[in-house]
Design a protein around this motif. Structure first.
Motif, PDB file in Angstrom:
ATOM      1  N   VAL A  85      36.673  44.100  46.684  1.00 42.04           N
ATOM      2  CA  VAL A  85      36.321  45.065  47.726  1.00 42.04           C
ATOM      3  C   VAL A  85      36.901  44.671  49.085  1.00 42.04           C
ATOM      4  N   SER A  86      37.451  43.465  49.176  1.00 40.11           N
ATOM      5  CA  SER A  86      38.112  43.021  50.407  1.00 40.11           C
ATOM      6  C   SER A  86      39.548  43.517  50.497  1.00 40.11           C
ATOM      7  N   ALA A  87      40.089  43.957  49.374  1.00 41.05           N
ATOM      8  CA  ALA A  87      41.513  44.280  49.328  1.00 41.05           C
ATOM      9  C   ALA A  87      41.776  45.685  48.796  1.00 41.05           C
ATOM     10  N   LEU A  88      40.822  46.589  48.975  1.00 42.05           N
ATOM     11  CA  LEU A  88      40.969  47.940  48.452  1.00 42.05           C
ATOM     12  C   LEU A  88      42.118  48.671  49.138  1.00 42.05           C
ATOM     13  N   GLU A  89      42.979  49.268  48.336  1.00 44.87           N
ATOM     14  CA  GLU A  89      44.156  49.952  48.875  1.00 44.87           C
ATOM     15  C   GLU A  89      43.772  51.069  49.830  1.00 44.87           C
ATOM     16  N   GLU A  90      42.673  51.797  49.517  1.00 47.18           N
ATOM     17  CA  GLU A  90      42.307  52.954  50.333  1.00 47.18           C
ATOM     18  C   GLU A  90      41.564  52.591  51.611  1.00 47.18           C
ATOM     19  N   LEU A 104      35.507  32.991  53.416  1.00 45.11           N
ATOM     20  CA  LEU A 104      36.909  32.619  53.657  1.00 45.11           C
ATOM     21  C   LEU A 104      37.879  33.265  52.679  1.00 45.11           C
ATOM     22  N   LEU A 105      37.638  33.135  51.378  1.00 45.03           N
ATOM     23  CA  LEU A 105      38.578  33.680  50.394  1.00 45.03           C
ATOM     24  C   LEU A 105      38.717  35.198  50.498  1.00 45.03           C
ATOM     25  N   PRO A 106      37.620  35.961  50.648  1.00 47.22           N
ATOM     26  CA  PRO A 106      37.777  37.407  50.844  1.00 47.22           C
ATOM     27  C   PRO A 106      38.630  37.757  52.065  1.00 47.22           C
ATOM     28  N   THR A 107      38.502  36.967  53.150  1.00 44.83           N
ATOM     29  CA  THR A 107      39.339  37.196  54.330  1.00 44.83           C
ATOM     30  C   THR A 107      40.811  37.007  53.985  1.00 44.83           C
ATOM     31  N   LEU A 108      41.113  35.941  53.270  1.00 44.72           N
ATOM     32  CA  LEU A 108      42.502  35.674  52.879  1.00 44.72           C
ATOM     33  C   LEU A 108      43.029  36.765  51.953  1.00 44.72           C
TER      34      LEU A 108
END
Length: 384
Positions: A85-90, A104-108
């Motif tokens: 959910v941190s990297a959703l295209e939309e 940290l990892l979700p931010t990256l």
């Protein structure tokens, strides 16, 4: 302009206020996540109808999935779900308001996906500042600060030349124990420490405010967010929390940002930047306050603050180590395993117990985090 937003930590203090802002401005919430608050996450899901929800605690996954079985929403769990959910295209922007190193990892991952970030997770920059900021620069990702202090600095920098900045003035409420001596802090209770004079926050952040670790973490964040030297950051205790921070320029002009102590103001600025519009909060009346006061922090009594500043001056793994040690010590305090005063003693001891090492990858950061936590657990167990 309507934005599509993914909110990490939607059931916490920042997350719930962010949803108020989203509701007022008609933003589309496409994803929500919580650590383990199933009931509130269900309520938010039914109200905002996101495409995805994530419950970080995998033991709660089955319960949440069952509660939402009548909705067309995809239910995720664990770190994999959080990163998804941190990297959703939309998504147009990701609000990261989870608490602790877990952010940290979700931010990256969001940076890797090229997503702009409204950042309320302190540990992201404290533990991985160099890696995060270099990655964001490489990907052309904007990081908008949500902390009231860093938002204030960000606002005070608008329309001015960055090269003309002299220093920043980071304001601190001083927490519930400002003015107490070291000996007086030995007898404070958990209930005492959880009574913040101005802000309504989660338990961990409230304890960090009581120890002044919160300001130490913000000191480190400011160094990375605004590319400063530690000597360019001054901390001033301002009990009323009306001046949220200020910037001094090379002509000695000081520009400050003021407002009522309400996190919806910096949340909205991060989500709407560069636009401004009416915010769901009260207006500031300076005459209602009458007097604003300023003082110096007590660095000797509040060891967490001085330890965090020393950590960023030393660099390398030290900021990560003191942050992780603090997280573990706060957990122990909230579990009645140690006293309030021992939090600072444990955090400061990390500076003496660990040698300098560089952090060049996420794996380096997680290893430093692990070592710091193991050290704190060992120290607490050795005491009993």
């Amino acid at each position: 302009m309507s934005k599509k937003i993914s909110i990490l930590g939607s059931t916490g203090s920042i997350g719930t206020q962010a949803l108020e802002v989203c509701e007022k401005h008609g933003f589309e919430v496409i994803a929500l996540s919580a650590h383990s608050s199933v009931e509130l996450l269900e309520q938010q899901t039914r109200k905002f109808k996101p495409k995805y929800v994530c419950i970080f605690n995998e033991n709660k996954y089955g319960e949440l999935k069952e509660r939402l079985s009548d909705l067309s929403v995809e239910v995720l769990t664990g770190m994999d779900g959080l990163c998804f959910v941190s990297a959703l295209e939309e998504a147009d922007i990701i609000l990261n308001s989870v608490v602790g190193m877990v952010g940290l990892l979700p931010t990256l991952k969001a940076i890797e996906a090229g997503k702009d970030i409204a950042l309320a997770n302190k540990e992201t920059l404290v533990a991985g500042g160099k890696l995060v900021m270099s990655s964001a620069k490489e990907k052309g990702v904007n990081i908008y600060p949500v902390d009231s202090e860093h938002s204030a600095i960000f606002q005070c920098l608008q329309g001015n030349k960055r090269s003309q900045l002299s220093k920043i003035i980071l304001t601190a409420s001083g927490g519930p124990f400002y003015g107490r001596t070291y000996d007086e802090l030995k007898s404070v209770t958990k209930a005492d420490a959880l009574k913040h004079p101005n802000w309504d926050m989660g338990n961990k952040i409230t304890i960090d405010s009581a120890t002044l670790m919160n300001k130490g973490l913000e000191f480190i964040e400011a160094k990375w967010l605004f590319d400063l030297e530690p000597e360019q950051i001054e901390i001033v205790v301002h009990r009323q929390s009306v001046i949220h921070s200020a910037v001094e320029y090379n002509d000695y002009s000081v520009i400050a940002q003021l407002g009522v102590p309400d996190m919806k103001i910096p949340i909205q600025y991060a989500l709407l930047y560069p636009d401004r519009t009416e915010c769901p909060t009260k207006r500031l009346s300076l005459t209602d306050y009458g007097t604003l006061t300023f003082g110096k922090p007590d660095y000797e009594t509040f060891k967490c603050l001085s330890s965090a500043i020393e950590a960023i001056k030393r660099g390398g793994a030290y900021p990560c180590l003191v942050n992780s040690a603090n997280e573990e010590a706060v957990r122990a305090f909230l579990s009645d395993e140690i006293t309030f005063i021992e939090i600072g003693e444990i955090v400061s001891s990390v500076l003496d117990e660990f040698e300098y090492t560089e952090l060049t990858s996420y794996e380096d950061i997680t290893e430093a985090d692990r070592k710091a936590r193991e050290y704190v657990k060992w120290r607490i167990s050795a005491k009993s």
